[in-house]
Design an enzyme around this catalytic site. Structure first.
Site, PDB file in Angstrom:
ATOM      1  N   LYS A   1      48.178  34.306  42.420  1.00 37.97           N
ATOM      2  CA  LYS A   1      48.934  35.235  43.260  1.00 37.97           C
ATOM      3  C   LYS A   1      50.403  34.812  43.355  1.00 37.97           C
ATOM      4  CE  LYS A   1      48.697  37.650  47.673  1.00 37.97           C
ATOM      5  NZ  LYS A   1      49.035  38.910  46.994  1.00 37.97           N
TER       6      LYS A   1
ATOM      7  N   GLY B   1      49.848  49.455  45.218  1.00 38.73           N
ATOM      8  CA  GLY B   1      48.977  48.377  45.691  1.00 38.73           C
ATOM      9  C   GLY B   1      49.687  47.044  45.575  1.00 38.73           C
TER      10      GLY B   1
ATOM     11  N   MET C   1      43.794  44.105  38.469  1.00 40.99           N
ATOM     12  CA  MET C   1      43.598  45.345  39.240  1.00 40.99           C
ATOM     13  C   MET C   1      43.762  46.580  38.355  1.00 40.99           C
ATOM     14  SD  MET C   1      42.817  45.222  42.456  1.00 40.99           S
ATOM     15  CE  MET C   1      43.578  46.557  43.373  1.00 40.99           C
TER      16      MET C   1
ATOM     17  N   HIS D   1      43.624  33.291  48.898  1.00 37.95           N
ATOM     18  CA  HIS D   1      43.636  34.082  47.659  1.00 37.95           C
ATOM     19  C   HIS D   1      43.532  33.170  46.442  1.00 37.95           C
ATOM     20  CE1 HIS D   1      45.077  37.368  50.227  1.00 37.95           C
ATOM     21  NE2 HIS D   1      44.728  38.172  49.244  1.00 37.95           N
TER      22      HIS D   1
ATOM     23  N   ASP E   1      53.464  49.683  30.654  1.00 36.71           N
ATOM     24  CA  ASP E   1      53.127  48.289  30.364  1.00 36.71           C
ATOM     25  C   ASP E   1      54.425  47.578  29.978  1.00 36.71           C
ATOM     26  OD1 ASP E   1      50.107  46.995  29.141  1.00 36.71           O
ATOM     27  OD2 ASP E   1      51.989  45.866  29.132  1.00 36.71           O
TER      28      ASP E   1
HETATM   29  N1  LIG Z   1      46.554  46.517  47.581  1.00 36.38           N
HETATM   30  C1  LIG Z   1      45.448  45.876  47.203  1.00 36.38           C
HETATM   31  O1  LIG Z   1      44.336  46.143  47.668  1.00 36.38           O
HETATM   32  C2  LIG Z   1      45.573  44.808  46.153  1.00 36.38           C
HETATM   33  C3  LIG Z   1      44.441  44.201  45.619  1.00 36.38           C
HETATM   34  C4  LIG Z   1      44.610  43.256  44.613  1.00 36.38           C
HETATM   35  C5  LIG Z   1      45.880  42.946  44.171  1.00 36.38           C
HETATM   36  N2  LIG Z   1      46.949  43.553  44.734  1.00 36.38           N
HETATM   37  C6  LIG Z   1      48.313  43.353  44.242  1.00 36.38           C
HETATM   38  O2  LIG Z   1      48.409  44.053  43.015  1.00 36.38           O
HETATM   39  C7  LIG Z   1      49.343  43.391  42.159  1.00 36.38           C
HETATM   40  C8  LIG Z   1      48.665  43.095  40.832  1.00 36.38           C
HETATM   41  O3  LIG Z   1      47.626  42.193  41.026  1.00 36.38           O
HETATM   42  P1  LIG Z   1      46.735  41.677  39.804  1.00 36.38           P
HETATM   43  O4  LIG Z   1      45.814  40.652  40.361  1.00 36.38           O
HETATM   44  O5  LIG Z   1      46.188  42.833  39.053  1.00 36.38           O
HETATM   45  O6  LIG Z   1      47.863  40.948  38.923  1.00 36.38           O
HETATM   46  P2  LIG Z   1      47.852  40.683  37.347  1.00 36.38           P
HETATM   47  O7  LIG Z   1      48.859  39.608  37.125  1.00 36.38           O
HETATM   48  O8  LIG Z   1      46.474  40.494  36.858  1.00 36.38           O
HETATM   49  O9  LIG Z   1      48.400  42.063  36.741  1.00 36.38           O
HETATM   50  C9  LIG Z   1      49.717  42.496  36.833  1.00 36.38           C
HETATM   51  C10 LIG Z   1      50.018  43.303  35.599  1.00 36.38           C
HETATM   52  O10 LIG Z   1      51.303  43.884  35.752  1.00 36.38           O
HETATM   53  C11 LIG Z   1      51.916  43.854  34.492  1.00 36.38           C
HETATM   54  N3  LIG Z   1      53.364  43.993  34.651  1.00 36.38           N
HETATM   55  C12 LIG Z   1      54.247  43.095  35.127  1.00 36.38           C
HETATM   56  N4  LIG Z   1      55.491  43.591  35.092  1.00 36.38           N
HETATM   57  C13 LIG Z   1      55.378  44.840  34.576  1.00 36.38           C
HETATM   58  C14 LIG Z   1      56.305  45.843  34.265  1.00 36.38           C
HETATM   59  N5  LIG Z   1      57.607  45.668  34.460  1.00 36.38           N
HETATM   60  N6  LIG Z   1      55.850  47.005  33.752  1.00 36.38           N
HETATM   61  C15 LIG Z   1      54.530  47.198  33.537  1.00 36.38           C
HETATM   62  N7  LIG Z   1      53.595  46.261  33.788  1.00 36.38           N
HETATM   63  C16 LIG Z   1      54.022  45.104  34.309  1.00 36.38           C
HETATM   64  C17 LIG Z   1      51.510  42.526  33.876  1.00 36.38           C
HETATM   65  O11 LIG Z   1      51.656  42.575  32.469  1.00 36.38           O
HETATM   66  C18 LIG Z   1      50.056  42.453  34.310  1.00 36.38           C
HETATM   67  O12 LIG Z   1      49.209  43.031  33.342  1.00 36.38           O
HETATM   68  C19 LIG Z   1      49.790  42.151  42.932  1.00 36.38           C
HETATM   69  O13 LIG Z   1      51.005  42.441  43.598  1.00 36.38           O
HETATM   70  C20 LIG Z   1      48.698  41.931  43.955  1.00 36.38           C
HETATM   71  O14 LIG Z   1      49.151  41.264  45.100  1.00 36.38           O
HETATM   72  C21 LIG Z   1      46.817  44.467  45.704  1.00 36.38           C
HETATM   73  O1  LIG Z   2      44.947  39.543  44.500  1.00 31.17           O
HETATM   74  C1  LIG Z   2      45.909  39.763  45.263  1.00 31.17           C
HETATM   75  O2  LIG Z   2      47.072  39.399  45.015  1.00 31.17           O
HETATM   76  C2  LIG Z   2      45.684  40.517  46.515  1.00 31.17           C
HETATM   77  N1  LIG Z   2      46.689  40.780  47.263  1.00 31.17           N
HETATM   78  C3  LIG Z   2      46.626  41.581  48.442  1.00 31.17           C
HETATM   79  C4  LIG Z   2      47.581  41.036  49.484  1.00 31.17           C
HETATM   80  O3  LIG Z   2      48.619  40.447  49.162  1.00 31.17           O
HETATM   81  O4  LIG Z   2      47.300  41.235  50.661  1.00 31.17           O
HETATM   82  C5  LIG Z   2      45.255  41.750  49.005  1.00 31.17           C
HETATM   83  C6  LIG Z   2      44.215  41.937  47.969  1.00 31.17           C
HETATM   84  C7  LIG Z   2      44.304  40.955  46.816  1.00 31.17           C
END
Ligand SMILES: NC(=O)c1ccc[n+]([C@@H]2O[C@H](COP(=O)([O-])OP(=O)(O)OC[C@H]3O[C@@H](n4cnc5c(N)ncnc54)[C@H](O)[C@@H]3O)[C@@H](O)[C@H]2O)c1
Ligand SMILES: O=C(O)C1=N[C@H](C(=O)O)CCC1
Length: 264
Positions: free
Chosen positions: A157, A97, A13, A153, A34
């Site tokens: 996750k 997010g 993301m 998912h 990071d």
């Molecule tokens: N709200 C939304 O629409 C939405 C959509 C997708 C994912 N998400 C959520 O977003 C989050 C990230 O998802 P993702 O798929 O990108 O995960 P990912 O594992 O690809 O990325 C997470 C990143 O966070 C970094 N990280 C971890 N701890 C850290 C710290 N202490 N300081 C800085 N960076 C740190 C990791 O190195 C990694 O690069 C998850 O909680 C997921 O559920 C939310």
């Molecule tokens: O990729 C994920 O992790 C996502 N998490 C969100 C959730 O927990 O609802 C939704 C979007 C993708």
């Protein structure tokens, strides 16, 4: 111009969020947080050529030195909570997010945002279609009180159930009296067969490679079912919601949980 810090820029993301900030005229990437590369510039990291942003591993130092307007957090539940709290303590508006926060943790951040009179947004799902799915599910629950949520998912996750499933169940529970569904004498012969439950609403979590983010809300009534389904096939689906959240948080003085609160 809105000055933004992104936490988790190298994640699935985070990379999309960096690209969003880069292509938006009134957004500026002030820095990133990071786990690695402290003191380096994002432009030096593979895949970010030309993206000029200092890298911090210490969030507090980042907020104190950079003084951004907004934090976009896309990390892990533990890091996300810490970053959101530190942001508010440094006068920075968090747009979170990251999922996996408990209701108590959201409540504590809400109190802190109120104390600091700062805007904050926690959005379990930034995809407009997913927000509509949640709103439609809340509407349908007035007429169908039997409902189950199936969220699906990708298998990387960390949290289950998904933030979206929990938020959907909370919205449904606002209009549906709590009830136990299924047969009163039903028994699980294999633990977990009926899923988790929020206010009596079963939630089933599927984790498989190949998936991105998907959810079905399935209602049942006399001789009929109604299924409301949303699919995110690409993480670009979340970016218009991230943009809206960043623009909106600048005008808020409290914490908003869920994009449905700010979507017209
Ligand atoms: N709200 C939304 O629409 C939405 C959509 C997708 C994912 N998400 C959520 O977003 C989050 C990230 O998802 P993702 O798929 O990108 O995960 P990912 O594992 O690809 O990325 C997470 C990143 O966070 C970094 N990280 C971890 N701890 C850290 C710290 N202490 N300081 C800085 N960076 C740190 C990791 O190195 C990694 O690069 C998850 O909680 C997921 O559920 C939310
Ligand atoms: O990729 C994920 O992790 C996502 N998490 C969100 C959730 O927990 O609802 C939704 C979007 C993708």
């Amino acid at each position: 111009m809105i000055r933004i810090v992104i936490a988790g820029p190298r994640g699935r993301m985070g990379r999309e969020a960096v690209a969003l900030v880069q292509r938006t005229d009134h957004f500026e990437l002030a820095a990133v947080i990071d786990r690695r590369y402290d003191g380096q510039n994002l432009a030096e990291i593979d895949g970010f050529s030309g993206v000029d942003a200092p890298i911090y591993t210490d969030a507090a130092r980042c907020f104190a030195e950079v003084k951004p307007d907004v934090l976009i957090d896309l990390t892990t539940p533990e890091a996300g909570k810490r970053h959101a709290e530190l942001a508010l303590r440094h006068g920075v508006r968090p747009v979170v997010g990251t999922t996996g926060f408990t209701p108590d943790e959201i409540e504590r951040l809400t109190e802190l945002a109120e104390e600091k009179e700062l805007g904050a947004i926690i959005a379990p799902n930034f995809a407009v279609g997913a927000v509509l799915m949640m709103k439609f599910a809340r509407m349908a629950a007035k007429y169908f009180t039997d409902v189950e949520i199936i969220e699906l998912h990708h298998d990387q996750k960390l949290d289950a159930p998904s933030g979206t499933a929990l938020k959907t169940a909370q919205l449904i529970a606002e209009v549906r009296p709590e009830k136990k569904q299924g047969h009163p004498d039903e028994k699980e012969t294999l633990a977990g067969a009926r899923g988790a439950a929020y206010a009596g609403i079963p939630i089933h979590s599927v984790r498989l490679p190949g998936l991105v983010a998907h959810q079905e809300v399935m209602f049942g009534g006399d001789g009929q079912t109604l299924t409301i389904r949303h699919d995110s096939f690409d993480r670009r689906s979340f970016m218009s919601g991230v943009k809206l959240a960043v623009e909106t948080v600048m005008h808020l003085h409290t914490l908003v949980y869920g994009l449905e609160q700010i979507l017209d």
